[in-house]
Scaffold this motif. Structure first.
Motif, PDB file in Angstrom:
ATOM      1  N   ALA A 152      -5.029   4.229  14.313  1.00 65.24           N
ATOM      2  CA  ALA A 152      -5.023   5.577  13.748  1.00 65.24           C
ATOM      3  C   ALA A 152      -5.769   6.530  14.677  1.00 65.24           C
ATOM      4  O   ALA A 152      -6.537   6.108  15.541  1.00 65.24           O
ATOM      5  N   ARG A 153      -5.570   7.805  14.447  1.00 64.74           N
ATOM      6  CA  ARG A 153      -6.299   8.827  15.213  1.00 64.74           C
ATOM      7  C   ARG A 153      -7.774   8.804  14.793  1.00 64.74           C
ATOM      8  O   ARG A 153      -8.105   8.346  13.692  1.00 64.74           O
ATOM      9  N   PRO A 154      -8.668   9.295  15.637  1.00 65.93           N
ATOM     10  CA  PRO A 154     -10.106   9.259  15.318  1.00 65.93           C
ATOM     11  C   PRO A 154     -10.412   9.960  13.991  1.00 65.93           C
ATOM     12  O   PRO A 154      -9.865  11.024  13.696  1.00 65.93           O
ATOM     13  N   GLY A 155     -11.277   9.321  13.188  1.00 64.81           N
ATOM     14  CA  GLY A 155     -11.698   9.886  11.918  1.00 64.81           C
ATOM     15  C   GLY A 155     -10.763   9.581  10.752  1.00 64.81           C
ATOM     16  O   GLY A 155     -11.011   9.996   9.633  1.00 64.81           O
ATOM     17  N   TRP A 156      -9.688   8.860  11.031  1.00 63.58           N
ATOM     18  CA  TRP A 156      -8.704   8.539   9.998  1.00 63.58           C
ATOM     19  C   TRP A 156      -8.457   7.042   9.973  1.00 63.58           C
ATOM     20  O   TRP A 156      -8.702   6.350  10.950  1.00 63.58           O
ATOM     21  N   GLU A 157      -7.958   6.553   8.852  1.00 61.07           N
ATOM     22  CA  GLU A 157      -7.472   5.182   8.792  1.00 61.07           C
ATOM     23  C   GLU A 157      -6.039   5.226   8.262  1.00 61.07           C
ATOM     24  O   GLU A 157      -5.680   6.096   7.483  1.00 61.07           O
ATOM     25  N   ARG A 158      -5.235   4.308   8.784  1.00 59.55           N
ATOM     26  CA  ARG A 158      -3.849   4.162   8.331  1.00 59.55           C
ATOM     27  C   ARG A 158      -3.673   2.733   7.860  1.00 59.55           C
ATOM     28  O   ARG A 158      -4.216   1.804   8.461  1.00 59.55           O
ATOM     29  N   ARG A 159      -2.895   2.595   6.802  1.00 54.49           N
ATOM     30  CA  ARG A 159      -2.624   1.251   6.308  1.00 54.49           C
ATOM     31  C   ARG A 159      -1.221   1.208   5.726  1.00 54.49           C
ATOM     32  O   ARG A 159      -0.666   2.221   5.300  1.00 54.49           O
ATOM     33  N   VAL A 160      -0.660   0.011   5.716  1.00 56.82           N
ATOM     34  CA  VAL A 160       0.565  -0.250   4.979  1.00 56.82           C
ATOM     35  C   VAL A 160       0.209  -1.249   3.886  1.00 56.82           C
ATOM     36  O   VAL A 160      -0.679  -2.091   4.061  1.00 56.82           O
ATOM     37  N   LYS A 192       2.995   7.708   1.215  1.00 54.25           N
ATOM     38  CA  LYS A 192       4.430   7.796   0.958  1.00 54.25           C
ATOM     39  C   LYS A 192       5.007   6.394   0.854  1.00 54.25           C
ATOM     40  O   LYS A 192       4.525   5.451   1.482  1.00 54.25           O
ATOM     41  N   GLU A 193       6.037   6.287   0.028  1.00 54.58           N
ATOM     42  CA  GLU A 193       6.736   5.014  -0.110  1.00 54.58           C
ATOM     43  C   GLU A 193       7.626   4.811   1.111  1.00 54.58           C
ATOM     44  O   GLU A 193       8.208   5.767   1.628  1.00 54.58           O
ATOM     45  N   ILE A 194       7.676   3.575   1.572  1.00 54.91           N
ATOM     46  CA  ILE A 194       8.507   3.224   2.734  1.00 54.91           C
ATOM     47  C   ILE A 194       9.355   2.002   2.385  1.00 54.91           C
ATOM     48  O   ILE A 194       9.072   1.291   1.418  1.00 54.91           O
ATOM     49  N   SER A 195      10.349   1.739   3.191  1.00 52.45           N
ATOM     50  CA  SER A 195      11.214   0.574   2.968  1.00 52.45           C
ATOM     51  C   SER A 195      10.523  -0.693   3.488  1.00 52.45           C
ATOM     52  O   SER A 195       9.567  -0.623   4.279  1.00 52.45           O
ATOM     53  N   GLN A 196      11.044  -1.833   3.082  1.00 52.02           N
ATOM     54  CA  GLN A 196      10.535  -3.115   3.571  1.00 52.02           C
ATOM     55  C   GLN A 196      10.693  -3.205   5.094  1.00 52.02           C
ATOM     56  O   GLN A 196       9.813  -3.708   5.789  1.00 52.02           O
ATOM     57  N   ILE A 197      11.796  -2.671   5.613  1.00 49.39           N
ATOM     58  CA  ILE A 197      12.040  -2.693   7.058  1.00 49.39           C
ATOM     59  C   ILE A 197      10.995  -1.839   7.781  1.00 49.39           C
ATOM     60  O   ILE A 197      10.451  -2.259   8.813  1.00 49.39           O
ATOM     61  N   TYR A 253       7.994  -1.136   6.652  1.00 47.63           N
ATOM     62  CA  TYR A 253       6.735  -1.867   6.493  1.00 47.63           C
ATOM     63  C   TYR A 253       6.599  -2.923   7.595  1.00 47.63           C
ATOM     64  O   TYR A 253       5.571  -2.989   8.283  1.00 47.63           O
ATOM     65  N   GLU A 254       7.625  -3.732   7.758  1.00 46.91           N
ATOM     66  CA  GLU A 254       7.573  -4.801   8.756  1.00 46.91           C
ATOM     67  C   GLU A 254       7.462  -4.252  10.170  1.00 46.91           C
ATOM     68  O   GLU A 254       6.735  -4.814  11.001  1.00 46.91           O
ATOM     69  N   ALA A 255       8.124  -3.135  10.457  1.00 45.31           N
ATOM     70  CA  ALA A 255       8.028  -2.521  11.789  1.00 45.31           C
ATOM     71  C   ALA A 255       6.611  -2.002  12.043  1.00 45.31           C
ATOM     72  O   ALA A 255       6.079  -2.143  13.150  1.00 45.31           O
ATOM     73  N   LEU A 256       5.987  -1.426  11.023  1.00 43.38           N
ATOM     74  CA  LEU A 256       4.636  -0.883  11.183  1.00 43.38           C
ATOM     75  C   LEU A 256       3.583  -1.976  11.391  1.00 43.38           C
ATOM     76  O   LEU A 256       2.514  -1.710  11.942  1.00 43.38           O
ATOM     77  N   LEU A 257       3.876  -3.199  10.988  1.00 45.51           N
ATOM     78  CA  LEU A 257       2.932  -4.297  11.207  1.00 45.51           C
ATOM     79  C   LEU A 257       2.655  -4.517  12.692  1.00 45.51           C
ATOM     80  O   LEU A 257       1.612  -5.066  13.055  1.00 45.51           O
ATOM     81  N   GLU A 282       9.137  -6.967  -8.701  1.00 46.18           N
ATOM     82  CA  GLU A 282       9.510  -5.793  -7.903  1.00 46.18           C
ATOM     83  C   GLU A 282       8.499  -5.585  -6.777  1.00 46.18           C
ATOM     84  O   GLU A 282       7.291  -5.683  -6.983  1.00 46.18           O
ATOM     85  N   VAL A 283       9.017  -5.312  -5.561  1.00 49.15           N
ATOM     86  CA  VAL A 283       8.167  -5.097  -4.395  1.00 49.15           C
ATOM     87  C   VAL A 283       8.300  -3.644  -3.957  1.00 49.15           C
ATOM     88  O   VAL A 283       9.403  -3.128  -3.821  1.00 49.15           O
ATOM     89  N   ARG A 284       7.145  -2.997  -3.742  1.00 52.26           N
ATOM     90  CA  ARG A 284       7.111  -1.633  -3.229  1.00 52.26           C
ATOM     91  C   ARG A 284       6.195  -1.613  -2.017  1.00 52.26           C
ATOM     92  O   ARG A 284       5.167  -2.285  -1.999  1.00 52.26           O
ATOM     93  N   CYS A 285       6.575  -0.818  -1.025  1.00 52.48           N
ATOM     94  CA  CYS A 285       5.763  -0.697   0.185  1.00 52.48           C
ATOM     95  C   CYS A 285       5.354   0.763   0.348  1.00 52.48           C
ATOM     96  O   CYS A 285       6.135   1.673   0.052  1.00 52.48           O
ATOM     97  N   THR A 286       4.131   0.972   0.834  1.00 51.95           N
ATOM     98  CA  THR A 286       3.640   2.328   1.077  1.00 51.95           C
ATOM     99  C   THR A 286       2.922   2.388   2.419  1.00 51.95           C
ATOM    100  O   THR A 286       2.379   1.395   2.901  1.00 51.95           O
ATOM    101  N   LEU A 287       2.930   3.590   2.975  1.00 51.95           N
ATOM    102  CA  LEU A 287       2.145   3.925   4.160  1.00 51.95           C
ATOM    103  C   LEU A 287       1.139   4.966   3.710  1.00 51.95           C
ATOM    104  O   LEU A 287       1.508   5.956   3.073  1.00 51.95           O
TER     105      LEU A 287
END
Length: 177
Positions: free
Chosen positions: A37-45, A76-81, A83-87, A55-60
């Motif tokens: 992530a950019r400085p001062g922020w965190e990103r997660r999936v 925001k909600e994202i697709s399983q595809i 999610y896997e790409a962001l890993l 039921e499975v839901r993925c978010t960023l």
């Protein structure tokens, strides 16, 4: 972007039977992975699996990094595809975090209790607020051990590292224990 206003508490783990008895309860298995992530922020999936329906839901999610009562958040909600790409962008040295979340309404608020595999006797309770001054009550059956809203050691990213240490310790234990 919106503001996340949240209080966090370390609590004694309530009995599962009591959690199951809460009206409107949901149980979700979560896998949370931290990304660069950019400085001062965190990103997660996050991959969330509803324990009742499957039921499975993925978010960023992107939010300001510091611990505290108020944080800026974009989710925001994202697709399983997706999610896997962001890993592929996982933060080096930070493993995935696994937890089970029990959520239920109480006195006008959503109560979320996160249970981690390395804690049997404790959990983290979160309650989201509409303002920092908003009053709230917790169920009387909940035993609060500490307010950890501002504790960086009990943020989920820090708990992911603690889980990795716990897993290493589990691997070292003899099988007959």
């Amino acid at each position: 972007m919106s503001l996340e206003i949240e209080r966090k508490f370390r609590i004694k783990m309530p009995p599962k039977a009591w959690l199951r008895s809460r009206e409107g309860v949901s149980v979700t298995s979560l896998v949370q992975c931290y990304l660069t992530a950019r400085p001062g922020w965190e990103r997660r999936v996050r991959q969330a699996t509803n324990a009742l329906t499957g039921e499975v839901r993925c978010t960023l999610t992107e939010k300001t990094e510091e611990a505290g009562l108020i944080r800026t958040e974009l989710e925001k909600e994202i697709s399983q595809i997706e999610y896997e790409a962001l890993l592929e962008e996982m933060l080096p040295g930070t493993p995935a975090l696994y937890k089970v979340r029990w959520a239920f309404p109480y006195a006008g608020h959503a109560i979320e209790i996160d249970c981690y595999p390395f804690w049997e006797e404790e959990a983290i309770l979160e309650v989201e607020l509409s303002s920092p001054e908003e009053a709230f009550t917790l169920p009387p059956e909940i035993k609060v051990l500490a307010d950890v809203t501002d504790d960086p050691n009990l943020k989920n990213r820090a708990l992911a590292l603690a889980m990795a240490e716990w897993e290493k310790d589990q691997e070292k234990m003899p099988e007959n224990q």
